[in-house]
Scaffold this motif. Sequence first.
Motif, PDB file in Angstrom:
ATOM      1  N   LYS A  32       0.836  -1.205   0.000  1.00 42.68           N
ATOM      2  CA  LYS A  32       0.000   0.000   0.000  1.00 42.68           C
ATOM      3  C   LYS A  32       0.871   1.256   0.000  1.00 42.68           C
ATOM      4  O   LYS A  32       0.637   2.190  -0.763  1.00 42.68           O
ATOM      5  N   SER A  33       1.898   1.256   0.834  1.00 45.80           N
ATOM      6  CA  SER A  33       2.769   2.420   0.940  1.00 45.80           C
ATOM      7  C   SER A  33       3.570   2.652  -0.327  1.00 45.80           C
ATOM      8  O   SER A  33       3.709   3.783  -0.791  1.00 45.80           O
ATOM      9  N   SER A  34       4.111   1.582  -0.903  1.00 46.37           N
ATOM     10  CA  SER A  34       4.927   1.754  -2.107  1.00 46.37           C
ATOM     11  C   SER A  34       4.088   2.272  -3.268  1.00 46.37           C
ATOM     12  O   SER A  34       4.564   3.069  -4.072  1.00 46.37           O
ATOM     13  N   LYS A  35       2.826   1.846  -3.330  1.00 39.97           N
ATOM     14  CA  LYS A  35       1.961   2.303  -4.424  1.00 39.97           C
ATOM     15  C   LYS A  35       1.682   3.806  -4.337  1.00 39.97           C
ATOM     16  O   LYS A  35       1.554   4.463  -5.362  1.00 39.97           O
ATOM     17  N   THR A  36       1.618   4.345  -3.124  1.00 41.77           N
ATOM     18  CA  THR A  36       1.386   5.795  -2.991  1.00 41.77           C
ATOM     19  C   THR A  36       2.579   6.592  -3.504  1.00 41.77           C
ATOM     20  O   THR A  36       2.447   7.764  -3.825  1.00 41.77           O
ATOM     21  N   SER A  37       3.738   5.945  -3.605  1.00 45.38           N
ATOM     22  CA  SER A  37       4.925   6.616  -4.125  1.00 45.38           C
ATOM     23  C   SER A  37       4.935   6.641  -5.648  1.00 45.38           C
ATOM     24  O   SER A  37       5.745   7.336  -6.249  1.00 45.38           O
ATOM     25  N   GLY A  38       4.057   5.851  -6.276  1.00 39.73           N
ATOM     26  CA  GLY A  38       4.026   5.767  -7.728  1.00 39.73           C
ATOM     27  C   GLY A  38       4.850   4.611  -8.277  1.00 39.73           C
ATOM     28  O   GLY A  38       4.906   4.408  -9.482  1.00 39.73           O
ATOM     29  N   LEU A  39       5.509   3.871  -7.395  1.00 39.80           N
ATOM     30  CA  LEU A  39       6.282   2.709  -7.809  1.00 39.80           C
ATOM     31  C   LEU A  39       5.549   1.447  -7.388  1.00 39.80           C
ATOM     32  O   LEU A  39       4.753   1.475  -6.448  1.00 39.80           O
ATOM     33  N   ASN A  40       5.840   0.348  -8.061  1.00 36.33           N
ATOM     34  CA  ASN A  40       5.276  -0.915  -7.590  1.00 36.33           C
ATOM     35  C   ASN A  40       6.155  -1.414  -6.431  1.00 36.33           C
ATOM     36  O   ASN A  40       7.259  -0.899  -6.220  1.00 36.33           O
ATOM     37  N   PRO A  41       5.678  -2.385  -5.659  1.00 39.15           N
ATOM     38  CA  PRO A  41       6.443  -2.839  -4.490  1.00 39.15           C
ATOM     39  C   PRO A  41       7.861  -3.317  -4.801  1.00 39.15           C
ATOM     40  O   PRO A  41       8.785  -3.060  -4.031  1.00 39.15           O
ATOM     41  N   SER A  42       8.058  -3.981  -5.933  1.00 44.12           N
ATOM     42  CA  SER A  42       9.399  -4.458  -6.295  1.00 44.12           C
ATOM     43  C   SER A  42      10.329  -3.301  -6.617  1.00 44.12           C
ATOM     44  O   SER A  42      11.505  -3.297  -6.220  1.00 44.12           O
ATOM     45  N   GLU A  43       9.820  -2.319  -7.330  1.00 47.30           N
ATOM     46  CA  GLU A  43      10.631  -1.143  -7.652  1.00 47.30           C
ATOM     47  C   GLU A  43      11.014  -0.394  -6.376  1.00 47.30           C
ATOM     48  O   GLU A  43      12.170   0.004  -6.203  1.00 47.30           O
ATOM     49  N   PHE A  44      10.039  -0.239  -5.487  1.00 46.75           N
ATOM     50  CA  PHE A  44      10.318   0.456  -4.227  1.00 46.75           C
ATOM     51  C   PHE A  44      11.328  -0.327  -3.402  1.00 46.75           C
ATOM     52  O   PHE A  44      12.222   0.260  -2.774  1.00 46.75           O
ATOM     53  N   ALA A  45      11.235  -1.643  -3.416  1.00 48.36           N
ATOM     54  CA  ALA A  45      12.171  -2.482  -2.655  1.00 48.36           C
ATOM     55  C   ALA A  45      13.603  -2.311  -3.156  1.00 48.36           C
ATOM     56  O   ALA A  45      14.545  -2.221  -2.366  1.00 48.36           O
ATOM     57  N   VAL A  46      13.783  -2.251  -4.478  1.00 50.79           N
ATOM     58  CA  VAL A  46      15.113  -2.033  -5.042  1.00 50.79           C
ATOM     59  C   VAL A  46      15.621  -0.651  -4.646  1.00 50.79           C
ATOM     60  O   VAL A  46      16.773  -0.491  -4.220  1.00 50.79           O
ATOM     61  N   MET A  47      14.761   0.341  -4.733  1.00 52.41           N
ATOM     62  CA  MET A  47      15.135   1.703  -4.337  1.00 52.41           C
ATOM     63  C   MET A  47      15.527   1.739  -2.859  1.00 52.41           C
ATOM     64  O   MET A  47      16.500   2.401  -2.485  1.00 52.41           O
ATOM     65  N   GLU A  48      14.787   1.015  -2.043  1.00 53.81           N
ATOM     66  CA  GLU A  48      15.068   0.986  -0.606  1.00 53.81           C
ATOM     67  C   GLU A  48      16.459   0.405  -0.324  1.00 53.81           C
ATOM     68  O   GLU A  48      17.216   0.953   0.484  1.00 53.81           O
ATOM     69  N   VAL A  49      16.795  -0.701  -0.984  1.00 54.24           N
ATOM     70  CA  VAL A  49      18.116  -1.315  -0.793  1.00 54.24           C
ATOM     71  C   VAL A  49      19.216  -0.320  -1.162  1.00 54.24           C
ATOM     72  O   VAL A  49      20.195  -0.145  -0.422  1.00 54.24           O
ATOM     73  N   LEU A  50      19.058   0.350  -2.292  1.00 52.64           N
ATOM     74  CA  LEU A  50      20.080   1.295  -2.739  1.00 52.64           C
ATOM     75  C   LEU A  50      20.129   2.529  -1.829  1.00 52.64           C
ATOM     76  O   LEU A  50      21.207   3.088  -1.590  1.00 52.64           O
ATOM     77  N   LEU A  67      11.317 -10.650  -1.999  1.00 59.38           N
ATOM     78  CA  LEU A  67      10.291 -11.028  -2.969  1.00 59.38           C
ATOM     79  C   LEU A  67      10.635 -10.650  -4.408  1.00 59.38           C
ATOM     80  O   LEU A  67       9.753 -10.563  -5.247  1.00 59.38           O
ATOM     81  N   VAL A  68      11.916 -10.402  -4.673  1.00 54.30           N
ATOM     82  CA  VAL A  68      12.321 -10.036  -6.026  1.00 54.30           C
ATOM     83  C   VAL A  68      13.378 -11.035  -6.481  1.00 54.30           C
ATOM     84  O   VAL A  68      14.420 -11.173  -5.856  1.00 54.30           O
ATOM     85  N   SER A  69      13.100 -11.722  -7.580  1.00 55.91           N
ATOM     86  CA  SER A  69      14.079 -12.683  -8.103  1.00 55.91           C
ATOM     87  C   SER A  69      15.222 -11.925  -8.765  1.00 55.91           C
ATOM     88  O   SER A  69      15.042 -10.796  -9.235  1.00 55.91           O
ATOM     89  N   SER A  70      16.366 -12.545  -8.806  1.00 60.64           N
ATOM     90  CA  SER A  70      17.525 -11.881  -9.409  1.00 60.64           C
ATOM     91  C   SER A  70      17.283 -11.580 -10.885  1.00 60.64           C
ATOM     92  O   SER A  70      17.751 -10.569 -11.396  1.00 60.64           O
ATOM     93  N   PRO A 115      10.541   8.318   4.609  1.00 63.30           N
ATOM     94  CA  PRO A 115      10.112   8.579   5.990  1.00 63.30           C
ATOM     95  C   PRO A 115       8.670   8.143   6.281  1.00 63.30           C
ATOM     96  O   PRO A 115       8.392   7.583   7.341  1.00 63.30           O
ATOM     97  N   GLN A 116       7.761   8.345   5.339  1.00 64.00           N
ATOM     98  CA  GLN A 116       6.369   7.914   5.525  1.00 64.00           C
ATOM     99  C   GLN A 116       6.276   6.393   5.539  1.00 64.00           C
ATOM    100  O   GLN A 116       5.538   5.809   6.333  1.00 64.00           O
ATOM    101  N   TYR A 117       7.026   5.767   4.667  1.00 66.16           N
ATOM    102  CA  TYR A 117       7.079   4.304   4.600  1.00 66.16           C
ATOM    103  C   TYR A 117       7.575   3.735   5.931  1.00 66.16           C
ATOM    104  O   TYR A 117       6.994   2.820   6.495  1.00 66.16           O
ATOM    105  N   GLU A 118       8.644   4.307   6.439  1.00 64.05           N
ATOM    106  CA  GLU A 118       9.221   3.857   7.708  1.00 64.05           C
ATOM    107  C   GLU A 118       8.254   4.085   8.869  1.00 64.05           C
ATOM    108  O   GLU A 118       8.147   3.253   9.771  1.00 64.05           O
ATOM    109  N   LEU A 119       7.539   5.191   8.830  1.00 61.50           N
ATOM    110  CA  LEU A 119       6.576   5.525   9.885  1.00 61.50           C
ATOM    111  C   LEU A 119       5.467   4.479   9.991  1.00 61.50           C
ATOM    112  O   LEU A 119       5.034   4.124  11.087  1.00 61.50           O
ATOM    113  N   ILE A 120       5.044   3.955   8.857  1.00 65.16           N
ATOM    114  CA  ILE A 120       4.003   2.925   8.851  1.00 65.16           C
ATOM    115  C   ILE A 120       4.462   1.705   9.646  1.00 65.16           C
ATOM    116  O   ILE A 120       3.710   1.155  10.452  1.00 65.16           O
TER     117      ILE A 120
END
Length: 153
Positions: A32-50, A67-70, A115-120
């Motif tokens: 839910k949180s990643s979608k509010t950013s305009g990215l899908n959950p996998s895209e947001f997850a990659v961004m988060e790691v970086l 949840l993301v395959s190589s 920050p909003q993602y982390e707050l959740i």
Amino acid sequence: MKENFSTLPADTTSILRILAKSFKSISEHSIKSSKTSGLNPSEFAVMEVLYLDGPQKIQQIGANLLLVSSGNVTYILDKLEKNQLVVREHSKVDRRAIFAKLTKLGVEFMDNHYPQYELIFKEVFSILTFEEQEQLKNTLQKVRTHSEQLLRR
């Protein structure tokens, strides 16, 4: 040698069910949180790691994500690169190694959304005291480590 499981509670499968349902529920917050950013959950997850770990070898990104395959990482990086959020660079030490890193725009994006993602998740885990959170983290890490050791047998 046959292992003695008599010390285990009879309902270990209920632990697994509770863990799976908890993970599913918590993951829904992530989705839910990643979608509010305009990215899908996998895209947001990659961004988060970086964002949290800095530039990463492309192969390492997939290893760091649950949840993301190589194989999917390349596709995700293509999309993020197209949106100018990520850039790939060859290593100066080993030209075969390719690193992904956030661009300035990518850092600004995460500065605005993370920050909003982390707050959740702080809210999700606020039901637990600090000590309970530490105990949960340590217990889950212990189970994960043991499970990985069993897989390597």
